[in-house]
Design a protein around this motif. Structure first.
Motif, PDB file in Angstrom:
ATOM      1  N   ALA A 114       0.854  -1.178   0.000  1.00 47.64           N
ATOM      2  CA  ALA A 114       0.000   0.000   0.000  1.00 47.64           C
ATOM      3  C   ALA A 114       0.896   1.237   0.000  1.00 47.64           C
ATOM      4  N   GLY A 115       1.126   1.800  -1.183  1.00 48.83           N
ATOM      5  CA  GLY A 115       2.003   2.953  -1.295  1.00 48.83           C
ATOM      6  C   GLY A 115       3.160   2.670  -2.233  1.00 48.83           C
ATOM      7  N   ALA A 116       4.015   3.660  -2.384  1.00 50.71           N
ATOM      8  CA  ALA A 116       5.142   3.547  -3.328  1.00 50.71           C
ATOM      9  C   ALA A 116       6.172   2.530  -2.847  1.00 50.71           C
ATOM     10  N   ILE A 117       6.875   1.931  -3.813  1.00 47.34           N
ATOM     11  CA  ILE A 117       7.968   1.006  -3.522  1.00 47.34           C
ATOM     12  C   ILE A 117       9.266   1.656  -4.001  1.00 47.34           C
ATOM     13  N   ALA A 118      10.245   1.773  -3.128  1.00 45.20           N
ATOM     14  CA  ALA A 118      11.538   2.349  -3.489  1.00 45.20           C
ATOM     15  C   ALA A 118      12.553   1.237  -3.652  1.00 45.20           C
ATOM     16  N   VAL A 119      13.439   1.381  -4.667  1.00 49.70           N
ATOM     17  CA  VAL A 119      14.486   0.403  -4.933  1.00 49.70           C
ATOM     18  C   VAL A 119      15.826   1.128  -4.921  1.00 49.70           C
ATOM     19  N   LYS A 120      16.750   0.698  -4.080  1.00 43.30           N
ATOM     20  CA  LYS A 120      18.069   1.320  -4.028  1.00 43.30           C
ATOM     21  C   LYS A 120      18.930   0.803  -5.162  1.00 43.30           C
ATOM     22  N   SER A 123      25.218  -2.123  -7.542  1.00 45.07           N
ATOM     23  CA  SER A 123      26.506  -1.780  -8.144  1.00 45.07           C
ATOM     24  C   SER A 123      26.719  -2.505  -9.467  1.00 45.07           C
ATOM     25  N   THR A 124      26.133  -3.699  -9.600  1.00 44.28           N
ATOM     26  CA  THR A 124      26.249  -4.471 -10.841  1.00 44.28           C
ATOM     27  C   THR A 124      24.884  -5.022 -11.216  1.00 44.28           C
ATOM     28  N   ASP A 125      24.677  -5.214 -12.508  1.00 49.22           N
ATOM     29  CA  ASP A 125      23.415  -5.776 -12.973  1.00 49.22           C
ATOM     30  C   ASP A 125      23.279  -7.206 -12.480  1.00 49.22           C
ATOM     31  N   PRO A 126      22.064  -7.616 -12.080  1.00 52.94           N
ATOM     32  CA  PRO A 126      21.876  -9.008 -11.666  1.00 52.94           C
ATOM     33  C   PRO A 126      22.012  -9.947 -12.847  1.00 52.94           C
ATOM     34  N   ALA A 127      22.374 -11.180 -12.563  1.00 52.61           N
ATOM     35  CA  ALA A 127      22.491 -12.191 -13.615  1.00 52.61           C
ATOM     36  C   ALA A 127      21.106 -12.638 -14.054  1.00 52.61           C
ATOM     37  N   ALA A 128      21.021 -13.122 -15.288  1.00 51.73           N
ATOM     38  CA  ALA A 128      19.742 -13.593 -15.806  1.00 51.73           C
ATOM     39  C   ALA A 128      19.244 -14.769 -14.976  1.00 51.73           C
ATOM     40  N   ALA A 129      17.945 -14.819 -14.741  1.00 49.18           N
ATOM     41  CA  ALA A 129      17.338 -15.899 -13.967  1.00 49.18           C
ATOM     42  C   ALA A 129      16.265 -16.560 -14.818  1.00 49.18           C
ATOM     43  N   SER A 130      16.509 -17.792 -15.213  1.00 51.10           N
ATOM     44  CA  SER A 130      15.552 -18.506 -16.056  1.00 51.10           C
ATOM     45  C   SER A 130      14.217 -18.647 -15.342  1.00 51.10           C
ATOM     46  N   GLY A 131      13.145 -18.308 -16.054  1.00 46.85           N
ATOM     47  CA  GLY A 131      11.816 -18.439 -15.477  1.00 46.85           C
ATOM     48  C   GLY A 131      11.391 -17.272 -14.623  1.00 46.85           C
ATOM     49  N   GLY A 132      12.195 -16.209 -14.566  1.00 46.58           N
ATOM     50  CA  GLY A 132      11.842 -15.052 -13.758  1.00 46.58           C
ATOM     51  C   GLY A 132      12.456 -13.785 -14.307  1.00 46.58           C
ATOM     52  N   ALA A 133      12.325 -12.701 -13.562  1.00 43.71           N
ATOM     53  CA  ALA A 133      12.874 -11.416 -13.981  1.00 43.71           C
ATOM     54  C   ALA A 133      13.238 -10.610 -12.747  1.00 43.71           C
ATOM     55  N   TYR A 134      14.198  -9.683 -12.910  1.00 38.14           N
ATOM     56  CA  TYR A 134      14.604  -8.787 -11.847  1.00 38.14           C
ATOM     57  C   TYR A 134      14.143  -7.369 -12.166  1.00 38.14           C
ATOM     58  N   PHE A 135      13.649  -6.671 -11.159  1.00 37.17           N
ATOM     59  CA  PHE A 135      13.412  -5.234 -11.250  1.00 37.17           C
ATOM     60  C   PHE A 135      14.430  -4.579 -10.333  1.00 37.17           C
ATOM     61  N   TYR A 136      15.211  -3.614 -10.859  1.00 33.95           N
ATOM     62  CA  TYR A 136      16.255  -3.024 -10.041  1.00 33.95           C
ATOM     63  C   TYR A 136      16.544  -1.594 -10.494  1.00 33.95           C
ATOM     64  N   SER A 137      17.323  -0.903  -9.680  1.00 30.16           N
ATOM     65  CA  SER A 137      17.715   0.476  -9.959  1.00 30.16           C
ATOM     66  C   SER A 137      19.225   0.551 -10.099  1.00 30.16           C
ATOM     67  N   LYS A 138      19.673   1.344 -11.095  1.00 30.36           N
ATOM     68  CA  LYS A 138      21.098   1.569 -11.299  1.00 30.36           C
ATOM     69  C   LYS A 138      21.281   2.993 -11.797  1.00 30.36           C
ATOM     70  N   SER A 139      22.143   3.734 -11.104  1.00 32.90           N
ATOM     71  CA  SER A 139      22.366   5.153 -11.426  1.00 32.90           C
ATOM     72  C   SER A 139      21.059   5.937 -11.417  1.00 32.90           C
ATOM     73  N   GLY A 140      20.158   5.556 -10.515  1.00 31.11           N
ATOM     74  CA  GLY A 140      18.903   6.269 -10.374  1.00 31.11           C
ATOM     75  C   GLY A 140      17.867   5.971 -11.437  1.00 31.11           C
ATOM     76  N   LYS A 141      18.123   4.989 -12.296  1.00 29.93           N
ATOM     77  CA  LYS A 141      17.186   4.619 -13.347  1.00 29.93           C
ATOM     78  C   LYS A 141      16.672   3.205 -13.116  1.00 29.93           C
ATOM     79  N   ALA A 142      15.433   2.970 -13.521  1.00 28.58           N
ATOM     80  CA  ALA A 142      14.784   1.682 -13.296  1.00 28.58           C
ATOM     81  C   ALA A 142      15.012   0.745 -14.482  1.00 28.58           C
TER      82      ALA A 142
END
Length: 360
Positions: A114-120, A123-142
């Protein structure tokens, strides 16, 4: 009474351990413990300040109808006087859903906030995960990294036109121009051996590509024309090479127009898309690129290409109004293969422009 638990004195003092109790100063349980009670009533333990509740861990009072639901989990905060303030974490025993800041999960979502979700930032992109996906922030971009390794930068995504032909609708990732919009001449244009052709391609979202595709008006394939050799590459706006077909020229390229379902007349004329593989697939980030193509050996009449007929010293491909000019179609003479960089000042535009695309 003269003794208790082996102790005897005029005044007997017992410790918690003497009666198998937990001391008020704290200790460790060596097994499970439970707060037992009937369904339909709260069961809880709390973290207090001066005897007043601040946090409670609870089983709530929702009745158990006998289908595995009810008696849900809550972590709640308390006011200064110990009264209820809010539920921070809620777990539904029946559905397994978790909610933060609310006790009403949204639809069948496994997690609700209930409300906004913040993501810090990471430092490095996550590795690919078969059958799923990552949502992340890098340099302030989603970003979203999909299971196939494709990375989408969300601020670069654009809502394209609906119900119209796109490169993806025809099996490509991007193209220099929609061929259907080109008033092509009756005959294709013979290539110039050793000339490197460049077609500008605009990338609006992170896009993984592994082939440069040329629209041929006639190419019978390497089995028929074994002497022909090719190089392909991709260059960014600064002229730096970001992908290429390799240091050895391609010599095994299938004929054009042989895709299953192609009309016989087209197959017989060897017209259509010709895919030239890159040595390694690359994910292009948003920006302007050139797809490059060169026939380094063979005869000029071995391959004809469909083209934008505009052989002039200054053609419409120079039309732009950017801080730095970007010529959408050009060629350079005298290059050997696909060099690590190109000098844009050496580009020429007095030619009939080649139609190219990028594909997985």
């Amino acid at each position: 009474m003269q003794s208790v638990n082996g102790k005897s004195a005029a005044s007997i003092t017992l410790t918690a351990a003497d009666v198998n109790a937990m001391p008020t100063s704290g200790g460790a349980f060596t097994g499970d413990f439970s707060l037992n009670g009937s369904a339909g009533a709260y069961r809880q333990w709390s973290l207090d300040v001066a005897g007043v509740k601040r946090w409670t861990f609870q089983k709530d009072d929702v009745a158990e109808p006998g289908d595995g639901s009810g008696s849900n989990f809550r972590v709640s905060s308390r006011n200064d006087d110990g009264t209820f303030r809010s539920t921070l974490i809620y777990g539904d025993r029946g559905t397994g859903q978790v909610a933060i800041g609310t006790t009403i999960p949204l639809g069948n979502a496994r997690s609700t906030t209930a409300g906004a979700i913040a993501v810090k930032d990471v430092s490095t992109d996550p590795a690919a995960a078969s059958g799923g996906a990552y949502f992340y922030s890098k340099s302030g971009k989603a970003f979203v990294r999909q299971g196939d390794g494709t990375v989408l930068q969300l601020d670069s995504l654009t809502a394209g036109p609906k119900n119209t032909w796109t490169p993806q609708a025809l099996g490509f990732q991007a193209w220099s121009v929609d061929p259907a919009s080109v008033a092509a001449p009756t005959l294709g244009r013979a290539v110039t051996i050793g000339r490197t052709y460049y077609a500008g391609i605009y990338i609006t979202e992170p896009t993984t590509v592994g082939k440069v595709v040329v629209l041929a008006a006639g190419w019978a394939g390497s089995a028929t024309i074994p002497a022909a050799r090719f190089f392909t590459g991709i260059y960014n706006e600064a002229g730096a090479r970001v992908a290429h077909s390799g240091t050895t020229a391609l010599s095994n390229v299938e004929a054009a127009g042989q895709t299953s379902g192609t009309p016989t007349s087209v197959k017989n004329s060897h017209a259509g898309a010709v895919a030239f593989p890159l040595s390694t697939a690359v994910t292009l980030q948003p920006g302007r690129y050139w797809a490059s193509w060169q026939m380094s050996a063979g005869q000029a009449t071995d391959l004809y290409y469909f083209h934008v007929q505009n052989e002039s010293g200054t053609n419409p491909s120079i039309f732009n109004l950017l801080p730095t000019a970007f010529v959408r179609n050009a060629y350079i003479e005298g290059l050997s293969g696909v060099p690590t960089s190109i000098n844009k000042a050496n580009m020429l535009v007095n030619h009939d422009q080649m139609i190219m695309a990028l594909a997985v």
